[in-house]
Design an enzyme around this catalytic site. Sequence first.
Site, PDB file in Angstrom:
ATOM      1  N   TYR A  15      11.875  -6.848  13.760  1.00  0.00           N
ATOM      2  CA  TYR A  15      10.964  -7.917  13.479  1.00  0.00           C
ATOM      3  C   TYR A  15       9.351  -7.628  13.250  1.00  0.00           C
ATOM      4  O   TYR A  15       8.698  -8.268  12.484  1.00  0.00           O
ATOM      5  CB  TYR A  15      11.041  -9.034  14.804  1.00  0.00           C
ATOM      6  CG  TYR A  15      12.356  -9.717  14.658  1.00  0.00           C
ATOM      7  CD1 TYR A  15      12.584 -10.762  13.518  1.00  0.00           C
ATOM      8  CD2 TYR A  15      13.265  -9.703  15.594  1.00  0.00           C
ATOM      9  CE1 TYR A  15      13.786 -11.401  13.542  1.00  0.00           C
ATOM     10  CE2 TYR A  15      14.521 -10.368  15.528  1.00  0.00           C
ATOM     11  CZ  TYR A  15      14.756 -11.426  14.442  1.00  0.00           C
ATOM     12  OH  TYR A  15      15.892 -12.168  14.441  1.00  0.00           O
ATOM     13  N   HIS A  25      23.682   7.993   8.829  1.00  0.00           N
ATOM     14  CA  HIS A  25      22.996   7.145   7.907  1.00  0.00           C
ATOM     15  C   HIS A  25      22.983   7.646   6.391  1.00  0.00           C
ATOM     16  O   HIS A  25      21.703   8.343   6.209  1.00  0.00           O
ATOM     17  CB  HIS A  25      21.680   6.836   8.440  1.00  0.00           C
ATOM     18  CG  HIS A  25      21.760   6.104   9.675  1.00  0.00           C
ATOM     19  ND1 HIS A  25      21.710   4.536   9.625  1.00  0.00           N
ATOM     20  CD2 HIS A  25      21.757   6.320  10.931  1.00  0.00           C
ATOM     21  CE1 HIS A  25      21.896   4.172  10.778  1.00  0.00           C
ATOM     22  NE2 HIS A  25      21.992   5.098  11.581  1.00  0.00           N
ATOM     23  N   LYS A  56      -9.434 -14.685  -7.177  1.00  0.00           N
ATOM     24  CA  LYS A  56     -10.694 -14.413  -6.270  1.00  0.00           C
ATOM     25  C   LYS A  56     -10.915 -13.185  -5.931  1.00  0.00           C
ATOM     26  O   LYS A  56     -10.085 -12.421  -5.305  1.00  0.00           O
ATOM     27  CB  LYS A  56     -10.643 -15.351  -5.131  1.00  0.00           C
ATOM     28  CG  LYS A  56     -10.591 -16.771  -5.490  1.00  0.00           C
ATOM     29  CD  LYS A  56     -11.855 -17.291  -6.030  1.00  0.00           C
ATOM     30  CE  LYS A  56     -12.044 -18.772  -6.211  1.00  0.00           C
ATOM     31  NZ  LYS A  56     -13.301 -19.171  -7.025  1.00  0.00           N
ATOM     32  N   THR A  57     -12.115 -12.633  -6.343  1.00  0.00           N
ATOM     33  CA  THR A  57     -12.450 -11.013  -5.801  1.00  0.00           C
ATOM     34  C   THR A  57     -13.255 -11.085  -4.491  1.00  0.00           C
ATOM     35  O   THR A  57     -13.582  -9.779  -4.215  1.00  0.00           O
ATOM     36  CB  THR A  57     -13.382 -10.617  -6.960  1.00  0.00           C
ATOM     37  OG1 THR A  57     -14.616 -11.334  -6.824  1.00  0.00           O
ATOM     38  CG2 THR A  57     -12.721 -10.632  -8.446  1.00  0.00           C
ATOM     39  N   CYS A  60      27.265   3.765  10.606  1.00  0.00           N
ATOM     40  CA  CYS A  60      26.811   3.919  12.187  1.00  0.00           C
ATOM     41  C   CYS A  60      27.414   2.765  12.741  1.00  0.00           C
ATOM     42  O   CYS A  60      28.581   2.933  13.312  1.00  0.00           O
ATOM     43  CB  CYS A  60      25.159   3.965  12.125  1.00  0.00           C
ATOM     44  SG  CYS A  60      24.758   4.850  13.881  1.00  0.00           S
ATOM     45  N   GLU A 116      21.686   6.291   3.997  1.00  0.00           N
ATOM     46  CA  GLU A 116      20.745   5.688   3.223  1.00  0.00           C
ATOM     47  C   GLU A 116      19.358   6.377   3.301  1.00  0.00           C
ATOM     48  O   GLU A 116      18.551   5.954   2.555  1.00  0.00           O
ATOM     49  CB  GLU A 116      20.942   4.150   3.549  1.00  0.00           C
ATOM     50  CG  GLU A 116      20.083   4.069   5.136  1.00  0.00           C
ATOM     51  CD  GLU A 116      21.151   4.166   6.132  1.00  0.00           C
ATOM     52  OE1 GLU A 116      22.115   4.994   5.929  1.00  0.00           O
ATOM     53  OE2 GLU A 116      20.673   3.483   7.246  1.00  0.00           O
ATOM     54  N   LYS A 133       0.706  -1.312   0.044  1.00  0.00           N
ATOM     55  CA  LYS A 133      -0.137  -0.005   0.067  1.00  0.00           C
ATOM     56  C   LYS A 133       0.787   1.406  -0.091  1.00  0.00           C
ATOM     57  O   LYS A 133       0.819   2.010  -0.556  1.00  0.00           O
ATOM     58  CB  LYS A 133      -0.898  -0.243   1.347  1.00  0.00           C
ATOM     59  CG  LYS A 133      -1.845   0.956   1.552  1.00  0.00           C
ATOM     60  CD  LYS A 133      -3.077   0.630   2.353  1.00  0.00           C
ATOM     61  CE  LYS A 133      -2.680  -0.023   3.607  1.00  0.00           C
ATOM     62  NZ  LYS A 133      -1.931   0.894   4.692  1.00  0.00           N
TER      63      LYS A 133
HETATM   64  N1  GLN Z   1      24.415   0.983  18.645  1.00  0.00           N
HETATM   65  C1  GLN Z   1      25.101   2.371  18.188  1.00  0.00           C
HETATM   66  C2  GLN Z   1      24.863   3.640  19.037  1.00  0.00           C
HETATM   67  O1  GLN Z   1      23.620   3.681  19.395  1.00  0.00           O
HETATM   68  C3  GLN Z   1      24.885   2.363  16.781  1.00  0.00           C
HETATM   69  C4  GLN Z   1      23.280   2.882  16.324  1.00  0.00           C
HETATM   70  C5  GLN Z   1      23.174   2.597  14.906  1.00  0.00           C
HETATM   71  O2  GLN Z   1      23.727   1.957  14.041  1.00  0.00           O
HETATM   72  N2  GLN Z   1      22.002   3.172  14.453  1.00  0.00           N
HETATM   73  O3  GLN Z   1      25.467   4.427  18.814  1.00  0.00           O
END
Ligand code: GLN
Length: 556
Positions: free
Chosen positions: A57, A510, A189-190, A384, A512, A20
């Site tokens: 998870y 980060h 199947k609808t 990180c 990403e 979604k």
């Molecule tokens: N556990 C590490 C910290 O708190 C790295 C955190 C993370 O990778 N986002 O600094």
Amino acid sequence: MSENTRYIFVTGGVVSSIGKGIVAASLGTLMKARGLRVTIQKLDPYINVDAGTMNPYQHGEVYVTDDGAETDLDLGHYERYIDENLGKSNNITTGKVYGAVIEKERRGDYLGDTVRVIPHITDQIKESVRKVSDDTDIAIVEVGGTVGDIEGLPFLEAIRQFKYDVGPERVLYVHVTLVPHIGAAGELKTKPTQHSVKELRAIGIQPDVIICRTEKNLSDDMIGKISLYTDVPKDSVFASRDVQSIYEVPMRLEKQGLGDLVVRRLGLEAGAPDLETWKNMVKKLKKPPETVRISVVGKYIELKDAYLSIVESIQHGAIANDIGVEIIRVDASHLEEGLEEAEAALRSSHGILVPGGFGARGIEGKIKAIQYARENKIPYLGICYGMQWAVVEFARNVLGWSDAHSTEVDPDTSHPVVFEMKEQKGQKQLGGTMRLGAYTCRLRKKTKSWSAYQVQEVQERHRHRFEFNNKFRTELEDAGLVISGENPERYLVEVVELKDHPWFVACQFHPEFRSRPLRAHPLFREFVGAALQVSRTQQIPNLLEKVVRDHVSVEA
Ligand code: GLN
């Protein structure tokens, strides 16, 4: 809210995890491609205030915005598909809504009224929807979960009322539902869709558009049947079939006329869509001339969503290099135990990445992967936690400080090269208390980081409690660790790299969360580029073809 903003509410039916969020994001791409100003918001009915305290998870990755919100991973899709930075107000939860209402009640704002779900909670929800829609032509609002969930009811009621608040011509309801293929009968199947729409209509919402997630093509008959049972015209029933790359979804929907239909139904003035660049990107992605193998060494290999933005960003890096990528997920614990498959994965890699993480499980495996990358001159990107363990690995194996550690795992080490940030000490509250969001990082000239970014200062997003310990800085630098990025206000080390290595860069932030399909993050672009060099110049065998793949998962 501007007087002209239009609203698209996206709800889900039958089951969750049918994409979604990608449909909502794709609608964003289609509107943005028509020159409209778009924002997207997620309303999550769970009671947590934000996703920050949730387990991967249950919830996949926690996505972080510039303004430091820890959000649902759909925000990542939204940012990638509309190429806009979103923030705190783009992800609202039951926890936030009730928090705000209770605060108002305590202040006496309700002037003696009995505070109820309708109108007080629903008003609060509507207020947060209006808040994000300033200066936009379209606000796309996705309601998390599926129709029928008890905790989703106040949200559905709020979006029902919304239509009458702003006028029916400014609101469109899109229902995303599953049309399952029943193998035994060999049929789609609808019925589940009929039930789900029935449920939605019982709440008072008549969908304007139905988007069916299917494995197979929807025949005209099936579309007719869905239309008949749901009162949705045939031209407003769309199929979203499983695709090779999630970036194909906008074009699939555009081809069926979704973009034009939305514009028409909402009375918007918009030009023809410009989807050329997006189309070319997908074309490249589907037929790459060559492919590199990148290992992601983490804790949750069986979970597709745990490193979602990392996997996407590696793809972006590959797109920027005009190549394809095979991503191998390696369980750090398996590496720690010396499992053959895990080691074979490392030896088959053109690049290795250790992502963010918390806690002790698998860390020796991560260190092993980092040592392998450093010693064998395989490109390495540490993010990180992946940066913190790179510092520990260097301290242990280059400087010989065998007990070097992060105090997150060993508080008593005599070489705490990574330690808890000052402001974190004594912090008892878990939610929202890390160093979060965008901070400045100043780059050092003549480093790999500098040549990736080509600017002196960058803003990157953070989520951590621990940091590089400046007490050991000189010794680490003298031994060859290069500090190539630093926060100018606090001298926090943000990026480290290695001199005598083709490409070894590890950052505290980060990257990403800032990578986009059409604008790969510089570090991912350079990392994949370095892996490409390795694949072109060295004979790296694909040992994974020979081992059982129970313990590594590969996706192309
Ligand atoms: N556990 C590490 C910290 O708190 C790295 C955190 C993370 O990778 N986002 O600094």
